[in-house]
Design a protein around this motif. Structure first.
Motif, PDB file in Angstrom:
ATOM      1  N   ALA A 199       0.811  -1.217   0.000  1.00 26.65           N
ATOM      2  CA  ALA A 199       0.000   0.000   0.000  1.00 26.65           C
ATOM      3  C   ALA A 199       0.846   1.269   0.000  1.00 26.65           C
ATOM      4  CB  ALA A 199      -0.942   0.000   1.194  1.00 26.65           C
ATOM      5  N   ASP A 200       2.054   1.213   0.552  1.00 31.38           N
ATOM      6  CA  ASP A 200       2.896   2.408   0.617  1.00 31.38           C
ATOM      7  C   ASP A 200       3.778   2.575  -0.631  1.00 31.38           C
ATOM      8  OD1 ASP A 200       4.499   0.230   1.197  1.00 31.38           O
ATOM      9  OD2 ASP A 200       5.659   1.274   2.743  1.00 31.38           O
ATOM     10  N   ARG A 201       3.635   1.686  -1.609  1.00 36.90           N
ATOM     11  CA  ARG A 201       4.405   1.760  -2.861  1.00 36.90           C
ATOM     12  C   ARG A 201       3.558   2.327  -3.975  1.00 36.90           C
ATOM     13  NH1 ARG A 201       8.072  -2.165  -5.237  1.00 36.90           N
ATOM     14  NH2 ARG A 201       8.598  -0.435  -6.575  1.00 36.90           N
ATOM     15  N   ASP A 202       4.196   2.976  -4.900  1.00 29.92           N
ATOM     16  CA  ASP A 202       3.512   3.462  -6.083  1.00 29.92           C
ATOM     17  C   ASP A 202       3.325   2.289  -7.046  1.00 29.92           C
ATOM     18  OD1 ASP A 202       2.599   5.724  -7.831  1.00 29.92           O
ATOM     19  OD2 ASP A 202       4.225   4.944  -9.080  1.00 29.92           O
ATOM     20  N   LEU A 203       2.087   1.997  -7.422  1.00 29.09           N
ATOM     21  CA  LEU A 203       1.778   0.855  -8.270  1.00 29.09           C
ATOM     22  C   LEU A 203       2.478   0.948  -9.629  1.00 29.09           C
ATOM     23  CD1 LEU A 203      -0.111  -1.721  -8.738  1.00 29.09           C
ATOM     24  CD2 LEU A 203      -1.483  -0.109 -10.045  1.00 29.09           C
ATOM     25  N   VAL A 204       2.439   2.104 -10.243  1.00 33.61           N
ATOM     26  CA  VAL A 204       3.054   2.266 -11.567  1.00 33.61           C
ATOM     27  C   VAL A 204       4.560   2.056 -11.487  1.00 33.61           C
ATOM     28  CG1 VAL A 204       3.471   3.880 -13.464  1.00 33.61           C
ATOM     29  CG2 VAL A 204       1.215   3.764 -12.395  1.00 33.61           C
ATOM     30  N   ASP A 205       5.178   2.587 -10.456  1.00 35.96           N
ATOM     31  CA  ASP A 205       6.615   2.409 -10.268  1.00 35.96           C
ATOM     32  C   ASP A 205       6.958   0.921 -10.124  1.00 35.96           C
ATOM     33  OD1 ASP A 205       9.254   3.920  -9.558  1.00 35.96           O
ATOM     34  OD2 ASP A 205       9.049   2.345  -8.045  1.00 35.96           O
ATOM     35  N   ALA A 206       6.208   0.215  -9.291  1.00 35.14           N
ATOM     36  CA  ALA A 206       6.446  -1.218  -9.092  1.00 35.14           C
ATOM     37  C   ALA A 206       6.232  -1.993 -10.391  1.00 35.14           C
ATOM     38  CB  ALA A 206       5.534  -1.761  -7.998  1.00 35.14           C
ATOM     39  N   PHE A 207       5.194  -1.637 -11.142  1.00 37.76           N
ATOM     40  CA  PHE A 207       4.896  -2.310 -12.408  1.00 37.76           C
ATOM     41  C   PHE A 207       6.012  -2.102 -13.428  1.00 37.76           C
ATOM     42  CE2 PHE A 207       2.743  -1.507 -16.636  1.00 37.76           C
ATOM     43  CZ  PHE A 207       2.665  -2.832 -17.024  1.00 37.76           C
ATOM     44  N   LEU A 208       6.423  -0.865 -13.611  1.00 36.76           N
ATOM     45  CA  LEU A 208       7.409  -0.549 -14.652  1.00 36.76           C
ATOM     46  C   LEU A 208       8.818  -1.025 -14.336  1.00 36.76           C
ATOM     47  CD1 LEU A 208       6.317   3.087 -15.578  1.00 36.76           C
ATOM     48  CD2 LEU A 208       5.924   0.987 -16.886  1.00 36.76           C
ATOM     49  N   PHE A 209       9.208  -1.000 -13.065  1.00 36.61           N
ATOM     50  CA  PHE A 209      10.605  -1.240 -12.743  1.00 36.61           C
ATOM     51  C   PHE A 209      10.893  -2.536 -11.990  1.00 36.61           C
ATOM     52  CE2 PHE A 209       9.999   3.362 -13.059  1.00 36.61           C
ATOM     53  CZ  PHE A 209      10.846   3.606 -14.129  1.00 36.61           C
ATOM     54  N   ASP A 210       9.905  -3.091 -11.329  1.00 38.03           N
ATOM     55  CA  ASP A 210      10.157  -4.305 -10.548  1.00 38.03           C
ATOM     56  C   ASP A 210       9.406  -5.514 -11.119  1.00 38.03           C
ATOM     57  OD1 ASP A 210      11.775  -2.817  -8.804  1.00 38.03           O
ATOM     58  OD2 ASP A 210      10.047  -2.252  -7.593  1.00 38.03           O
ATOM     59  N   LEU A 211       8.096  -5.414 -11.172  1.00 42.89           N
ATOM     60  CA  LEU A 211       7.298  -6.543 -11.655  1.00 42.89           C
ATOM     61  C   LEU A 211       7.465  -6.774 -13.153  1.00 42.89           C
ATOM     62  CD1 LEU A 211       3.933  -5.764  -9.811  1.00 42.89           C
ATOM     63  CD2 LEU A 211       5.627  -7.500  -9.188  1.00 42.89           C
ATOM     64  N   ARG A 212       7.391  -5.715 -13.922  1.00 44.33           N
ATOM     65  CA  ARG A 212       7.444  -5.738 -15.390  1.00 44.33           C
ATOM     66  C   ARG A 212       6.385  -6.667 -15.984  1.00 44.33           C
ATOM     67  NH1 ARG A 212      10.830  -3.198 -18.071  1.00 44.33           N
ATOM     68  NH2 ARG A 212      11.096  -4.737 -19.710  1.00 44.33           N
ATOM     69  N   ARG A 213       5.292  -6.843 -15.243  1.00 46.49           N
ATOM     70  CA  ARG A 213       4.142  -7.607 -15.704  1.00 46.49           C
ATOM     71  C   ARG A 213       2.925  -7.133 -14.918  1.00 46.49           C
ATOM     72  NH1 ARG A 213       3.511 -12.624 -12.336  1.00 46.49           N
ATOM     73  NH2 ARG A 213       5.049 -12.412 -10.683  1.00 46.49           N
ATOM     74  N   GLY A 214       1.769  -7.260 -15.528  1.00 44.02           N
ATOM     75  CA  GLY A 214       0.541  -6.832 -14.877  1.00 44.02           C
ATOM     76  C   GLY A 214      -0.637  -6.984 -15.811  1.00 44.02           C
ATOM     77  N   TYR A 215      -1.798  -6.521 -15.359  1.00 44.57           N
ATOM     78  CA  TYR A 215      -3.006  -6.619 -16.173  1.00 44.57           C
ATOM     79  C   TYR A 215      -3.479  -5.228 -16.573  1.00 44.57           C
ATOM     80  CZ  TYR A 215      -4.833  -6.311 -11.398  1.00 44.57           C
ATOM     81  OH  TYR A 215      -5.076  -5.951 -10.113  1.00 44.57           O
ATOM     82  N   CYS A 216      -4.681  -5.136 -17.136  1.00 43.78           N
ATOM     83  CA  CYS A 216      -5.131  -3.902 -17.778  1.00 43.78           C
ATOM     84  C   CYS A 216      -4.999  -2.663 -16.888  1.00 43.78           C
ATOM     85  CB  CYS A 216      -6.564  -4.048 -18.286  1.00 43.78           C
ATOM     86  SG  CYS A 216      -7.749  -4.600 -17.043  1.00 43.78           S
ATOM     87  N   ASP A 217      -5.330  -2.763 -15.614  1.00 41.44           N
ATOM     88  CA  ASP A 217      -5.222  -1.606 -14.717  1.00 41.44           C
ATOM     89  C   ASP A 217      -3.784  -1.090 -14.655  1.00 41.44           C
ATOM     90  OD1 ASP A 217      -7.891  -1.966 -14.222  1.00 41.44           O
ATOM     91  OD2 ASP A 217      -7.641  -2.712 -12.187  1.00 41.44           O
ATOM     92  N   TYR A 218      -2.833  -1.986 -14.636  1.00 40.84           N
ATOM     93  CA  TYR A 218      -1.426  -1.610 -14.555  1.00 40.84           C
ATOM     94  C   TYR A 218      -1.001  -0.868 -15.822  1.00 40.84           C
ATOM     95  CZ  TYR A 218      -0.841  -4.803 -10.569  1.00 40.84           C
ATOM     96  OH  TYR A 218      -0.928  -5.414  -9.360  1.00 40.84           O
ATOM     97  N   PHE A 219      -1.376  -1.422 -16.978  1.00 46.09           N
ATOM     98  CA  PHE A 219      -1.005  -0.805 -18.242  1.00 46.09           C
ATOM     99  C   PHE A 219      -1.669   0.548 -18.420  1.00 46.09           C
ATOM    100  CE2 PHE A 219       0.319  -5.122 -19.019  1.00 46.09           C
ATOM    101  CZ  PHE A 219       1.397  -5.004 -19.865  1.00 46.09           C
ATOM    102  N   ALA A 220      -2.966   0.634 -18.101  1.00 44.96           N
ATOM    103  CA  ALA A 220      -3.678   1.894 -18.247  1.00 44.96           C
ATOM    104  C   ALA A 220      -3.121   2.959 -17.313  1.00 44.96           C
ATOM    105  CB  ALA A 220      -5.170   1.683 -17.972  1.00 44.96           C
ATOM    106  N   SER A 221      -2.804   2.581 -16.091  1.00 46.38           N
ATOM    107  CA  SER A 221      -2.235   3.540 -15.141  1.00 46.38           C
ATOM    108  C   SER A 221      -0.865   4.028 -15.600  1.00 46.38           C
ATOM    109  CB  SER A 221      -2.132   2.917 -13.750  1.00 46.38           C
ATOM    110  OG  SER A 221      -3.409   2.615 -13.252  1.00 46.38           O
ATOM    111  N   ALA A 222      -0.080   3.125 -16.153  1.00 47.96           N
ATOM    112  CA  ALA A 222       1.259   3.503 -16.621  1.00 47.96           C
ATOM    113  C   ALA A 222       1.170   4.419 -17.833  1.00 47.96           C
ATOM    114  CB  ALA A 222       2.056   2.258 -16.971  1.00 47.96           C
ATOM    115  N   LEU A 223       0.199   4.197 -18.689  1.00 49.02           N
ATOM    116  CA  LEU A 223       0.049   5.023 -19.886  1.00 49.02           C
ATOM    117  C   LEU A 223      -0.484   6.388 -19.545  1.00 49.02           C
ATOM    118  CD1 LEU A 223       0.396   5.156 -22.902  1.00 49.02           C
ATOM    119  CD2 LEU A 223      -1.894   4.204 -23.154  1.00 49.02           C
ATOM    120  N   TRP A 224      -1.308   6.484 -18.518  1.00 47.21           N
ATOM    121  CA  TRP A 224      -1.879   7.755 -18.140  1.00 47.21           C
ATOM    122  C   TRP A 224      -0.816   8.704 -17.720  1.00 47.21           C
ATOM    123  CZ3 TRP A 224      -5.972  10.479 -18.953  1.00 47.21           C
ATOM    124  CH2 TRP A 224      -6.221  11.616 -18.187  1.00 47.21           C
TER     125      TRP A 224
END
Length: 94
Positions: free
Chosen positions: A69-94
């Motif tokens: 909860a204290d991490r930025d989701l987009v940051d975690a998606f782009l730099f650590d997880l490098r995988r996700g579903y539609c919410d992750y991609f849409a948030s990163a594109l926004w």
């Protein structure tokens, strides 16, 4: 025939919609800039195309671990997880 050059010039100016394109204050520095991904792009169309191309290198996955909860989701998606579903991609594109 579709002219690919038109989207490159049609919105190459500041307009009244800038307020809707502002990033929230809580966005991490490394995910909020996008400078590396859009390097060399001189207009909004090319910037969006380069971001789209980068996001296509990431994996679509419905079973990703929860982000703290204290991490930025987009940051975690782009730099650590490098995988996700539609919410992750849409948030990163926004």
């Amino acid at each position: 025939m579709y002219d690919i050059e038109k989207p490159r010039i049609v919105n190459n100016y500041h307009n009244n919609f800038d307020i809707y394109q502002q990033l929230p204050g809580a966005t991490s520095t490394r995910s909020g800039s996008g400078a590396t991904v859009t390097a060399g792009a001189t207009n909004p169309y090319d910037q969006a195309s380069q971001i789209e191309a980068y996001l296509r290198t990431l994996t679509y996955d419905l079973k990703v671990p929860l982000v703290a909860a204290d991490r930025d989701l987009v940051d975690a998606f782009l730099f650590d997880l490098r995988r996700g579903y539609c919410d992750y991609f849409a948030s990163a594109l926004w």
